[in-house]
Design a protein around this motif. Structure first.
Motif, mmCIF file in Angstrom:
data_model
loop_
_atom_site.group_PDB
_atom_site.id
_atom_site.type_symbol
_atom_site.label_atom_id
_atom_site.label_comp_id
_atom_site.label_asym_id
_atom_site.label_seq_id
_atom_site.Cartn_x
_atom_site.Cartn_y
_atom_site.Cartn_z
ATOM 1 N N PHE A 268 50.007 44.569 67.629
ATOM 2 C CA PHE A 268 49.725 43.189 68.182
ATOM 3 C C PHE A 268 49.441 43.001 69.642
ATOM 4 O O PHE A 268 48.867 41.807 69.722
ATOM 5 C CB PHE A 268 50.897 42.387 67.741
ATOM 6 N N PHE A 269 49.720 43.944 70.528
ATOM 7 C CA PHE A 269 49.186 43.726 71.778
ATOM 8 C C PHE A 269 47.700 43.516 71.987
ATOM 9 O O PHE A 269 47.313 42.629 72.804
ATOM 10 C CB PHE A 269 49.883 44.814 72.644
ATOM 11 N N ASN A 270 46.865 43.862 71.133
ATOM 12 C CA ASN A 270 45.674 43.790 71.070
ATOM 13 C C ASN A 270 44.962 42.424 70.311
ATOM 14 O O ASN A 270 44.029 42.145 70.457
ATOM 15 C CB ASN A 270 44.918 45.154 70.425
ATOM 16 N N SER A 271 45.972 41.882 69.720
ATOM 17 C CA SER A 271 45.493 40.507 68.704
ATOM 18 C C SER A 271 45.979 39.433 69.519
ATOM 19 O O SER A 271 46.428 38.331 69.034
ATOM 20 C CB SER A 271 46.525 40.766 67.453
ATOM 21 N N THR A 272 45.064 39.411 70.807
ATOM 22 C CA THR A 272 45.414 38.113 71.462
ATOM 23 C C THR A 272 44.296 36.856 70.886
ATOM 24 O O THR A 272 43.497 37.228 69.961
ATOM 25 C CB THR A 272 44.800 38.365 72.938
ATOM 26 N N LEU B 137 39.085 31.284 76.302
ATOM 27 C CA LEU B 137 39.586 32.194 77.352
ATOM 28 C C LEU B 137 38.890 33.361 77.744
ATOM 29 O O LEU B 137 38.991 34.371 76.914
ATOM 30 C CB LEU B 137 41.264 32.259 77.170
ATOM 31 N N PRO B 138 38.371 33.413 79.108
ATOM 32 C CA PRO B 138 37.596 34.636 79.367
ATOM 33 C C PRO B 138 38.494 36.030 79.207
ATOM 34 O O PRO B 138 37.812 36.888 78.502
ATOM 35 C CB PRO B 138 37.123 34.414 80.898
ATOM 36 N N VAL B 139 39.498 36.002 79.677
ATOM 37 C CA VAL B 139 40.308 37.212 79.564
ATOM 38 C C VAL B 139 41.774 36.871 78.741
ATOM 39 O O VAL B 139 42.793 36.352 79.212
ATOM 40 C CB VAL B 139 40.861 37.739 80.928
ATOM 41 N N PRO B 140 41.509 37.024 77.405
ATOM 42 C CA PRO B 140 42.609 36.660 76.369
ATOM 43 C C PRO B 140 43.923 37.739 76.930
ATOM 44 O O PRO B 140 43.803 38.897 76.825
ATOM 45 C CB PRO B 140 42.118 36.965 75.262
ATOM 46 N N THR B 141 45.131 36.861 77.087
ATOM 47 C CA THR B 141 46.115 37.528 77.007
ATOM 48 C C THR B 141 47.322 36.596 76.277
ATOM 49 O O THR B 141 47.177 35.582 76.125
ATOM 50 C CB THR B 141 46.830 37.635 78.666
ATOM 51 N N GLN C 101 45.846 46.343 78.082
ATOM 52 C CA GLN C 101 45.885 47.241 79.353
ATOM 53 C C GLN C 101 47.414 47.441 79.689
ATOM 54 O O GLN C 101 48.247 46.732 79.149
ATOM 55 C CB GLN C 101 45.416 46.752 80.649
ATOM 56 N N LYS C 102 48.056 48.799 80.197
ATOM 57 C CA LYS C 102 49.328 48.978 80.373
ATOM 58 C C LYS C 102 49.812 48.094 81.411
ATOM 59 O O LYS C 102 51.115 47.870 81.083
ATOM 60 C CB LYS C 102 49.172 50.541 80.791
ATOM 61 N N GLN C 103 49.418 47.633 82.329
ATOM 62 C CA GLN C 103 50.008 46.848 83.161
ATOM 63 C C GLN C 103 49.858 45.322 82.829
ATOM 64 O O GLN C 103 48.886 44.961 82.329
ATOM 65 C CB GLN C 103 49.309 46.939 84.660
ATOM 66 N N ALA C 104 50.702 44.325 83.303
ATOM 67 C CA ALA C 104 50.531 43.089 83.225
ATOM 68 C C ALA C 104 49.344 42.347 84.049
ATOM 69 O O ALA C 104 49.040 43.089 84.972
ATOM 70 C CB ALA C 104 51.830 42.176 83.567
ATOM 71 N N TYR C 105 48.649 41.542 83.394
ATOM 72 C CA TYR C 105 47.211 40.868 84.079
ATOM 73 C C TYR C 105 47.719 40.097 85.343
ATOM 74 O O TYR C 105 48.737 39.699 85.437
ATOM 75 C CB TYR C 105 46.662 40.094 82.979
ATOM 76 N N ASN C 106 47.087 40.192 86.261
ATOM 77 C CA ASN C 106 46.901 39.537 87.490
ATOM 78 C C ASN C 106 46.213 38.246 87.522
ATOM 79 O O ASN C 106 45.941 37.588 88.743
ATOM 80 C CB ASN C 106 47.119 40.390 88.574
ATOM 81 N N ALA D 162 59.713 36.105 88.757
ATOM 82 C CA ALA D 162 60.100 36.996 87.523
ATOM 83 C C ALA D 162 59.228 37.686 86.639
ATOM 84 O O ALA D 162 58.079 37.685 87.112
ATOM 85 C CB ALA D 162 61.497 36.416 86.929
ATOM 86 N N GLY D 163 59.557 37.884 85.373
ATOM 87 C CA GLY D 163 58.603 38.451 84.415
ATOM 88 C C GLY D 163 58.394 39.906 84.483
ATOM 89 O O GLY D 163 59.266 40.334 85.338
ATOM 90 N N SER D 164 57.528 40.408 83.704
ATOM 91 C CA SER D 164 57.490 41.849 83.405
ATOM 92 C C SER D 164 56.089 42.467 84.219
ATOM 93 O O SER D 164 55.213 41.569 83.916
ATOM 94 C CB SER D 164 57.574 42.373 82.133
ATOM 95 N N PRO D 165 56.053 43.408 84.873
ATOM 96 C CA PRO D 165 54.759 43.968 85.655
ATOM 97 C C PRO D 165 54.102 44.921 84.516
ATOM 98 O O PRO D 165 52.740 45.286 84.669
ATOM 99 C CB PRO D 165 55.332 44.859 86.690
#
Length: 336
Positions: A222-226, A247-251, A272-277, A315-318
């Motif tokens: 599901f991580f890839n199913s944005t 959305l250009p970079v779907p997250t 990707q493994k890291q959260a997006y910035n 906050a949030g997750s990196p």
């Protein structure tokens, strides 16, 4: 003077005959993210809400049973308030009257989290929690987008069974004055783990994913199913439509704010493994997207606040999945 750049913007509109796009493009291109050197105690968390009430920012919920943390942007300091009555996570809080409403939330551990059966209400001025009205059993879900419009709270999409199944395109309204719950027309796309936002008389669904997608050898597919499509509900027309540009970079699990004629969508998680910035910018007047200065730290699972012309995200997750941040960033003019 606070908001001087916005006063200058309005003056430039009058002088130039309404050239809003150029003026605001130049304004946002000067914005940069920086980490605030904050004082006080704050609990790291993710899948939480971050919402403004009377000039202070409330960090509420997240995985675990966490205290409410309150940030004062005047002093850049945190304050500790009472803990939530249970685990409350995966929700978008909204302010209504003198309270913060929590609905469309989950409780419990991954991956079988259960949606909350009731709306929960937090009163910032007394630091008290209240168990609110029951949510109809067939409309309970978490990871939903929640907004306030014309005296009602609207909840859109979400997932019914934690991180296992039941991603949907439900759309409902709740009237806090009467307690009336109304089922509305479904959104064009199913999604969960996303923020909704209202600008003028339109509700925007941006980001998110289909967490019901699993494969025998890959539960986390599901991580890839944005979901890249942007669905918009027009309250005046009472109709849904989907914007031509996605959305250009779907997250999933990013944060969104409105500033001028723009919606900013920040962060999230995905392939990707890291959260997006990324800071992605939708021009409401043209429907076009652009990229602005990225965040200092990529993060997902937390909200964003526009306060006095500055954007705050805490906050949030990196990382994709778990991880807790305690930092807070601000997006403002480069020289502020």
């Amino acid at each position: 003077m606070k908001n001087m750049h916005f006063y200058l913007l309005f003056i430039s509109i009058l002088v130039s005959g309404g050239n809003v796009v150029v003026a605001q493009d130049n304004l946002l291109s000067d914005y940069r993210w920086k980490t605030i050197d904050a004082t006080g105690e704050v609990t790291g968390r993710h899948e939480n809400a971050f919402v403004e009430y009377k000039g202070k920012f409330y960090l509420i919920g997240g995985r675990g049973i966490n205290p409410v943390n309150v940030f004062d942007p005047e002093t850049n300091s945190w304050e500790v308030k009472s803990k939530s009555p249970m685990q409350i996570h995966h929700f978008q809080a909204v302010v209504y009257g003198d309270a913060i409403y929590l609905m469309g939330a989950m409780s419990g551990g991954y991956p079988g989290e259960k949606p909350l059966a009731n709306i929960w209400i937090y009163y910032p001025e007394t630091d008290e929690w209240e168990k609110g009205p029951e949510i109809p059993e067939n409309r309970r879900r978490g990871g939903a987008g929640t907004v306030v419009y014309n005296g009602k709270i609207y909840m859109v999409c979400g997932i019914e069974y934690g991180h296992t199944s039941g991603t949907n395109n439900y759309f409902d309204s709740f009237d806090p004055k009467t307690g009336e719950w109304e089922v509305l027309t479904k959104a064009p796309h199913i999604r969960d783990h996303f923020p909704a936002i209202v600008v003028d008389s339109k509700l925007y669904c941006i980001g998110g994913r289909n967490t019901s997608v699993h494969y025998p050898d890959n539960f986390g597919a599901f991580f890839n199913s944005t979901v890249p499509e942007i669905d918009v509900y027009d309250f005046k027309e009472k109709k849904w439509h989907t914007l031509p540009e996605s959305l250009p970079v779907p997250t999933a699990a990013g944060g969104s704010v409105n500033i001028g004629t723009y919606i900013l969508y920040m962060g999230g998680e995905g392939r990707q493994k890291q959260a997006y910035n990324q800071t992605q910018c939708l021009d409401i007047s043209t429907g076009q997207w652009s990229q602005l200065s990225p965040m200092v730290t990529g993060r997902h699972g937390t909200g964003a606040i526009n306060y006095e012309g500055k954007i705050y995200k805490a906050a949030g997750s990196p990382n994709k999945g778990g991880g807790n941040l305690t930092s807070i960033e601000v997006f403002s003019m480069d020289n502020e």
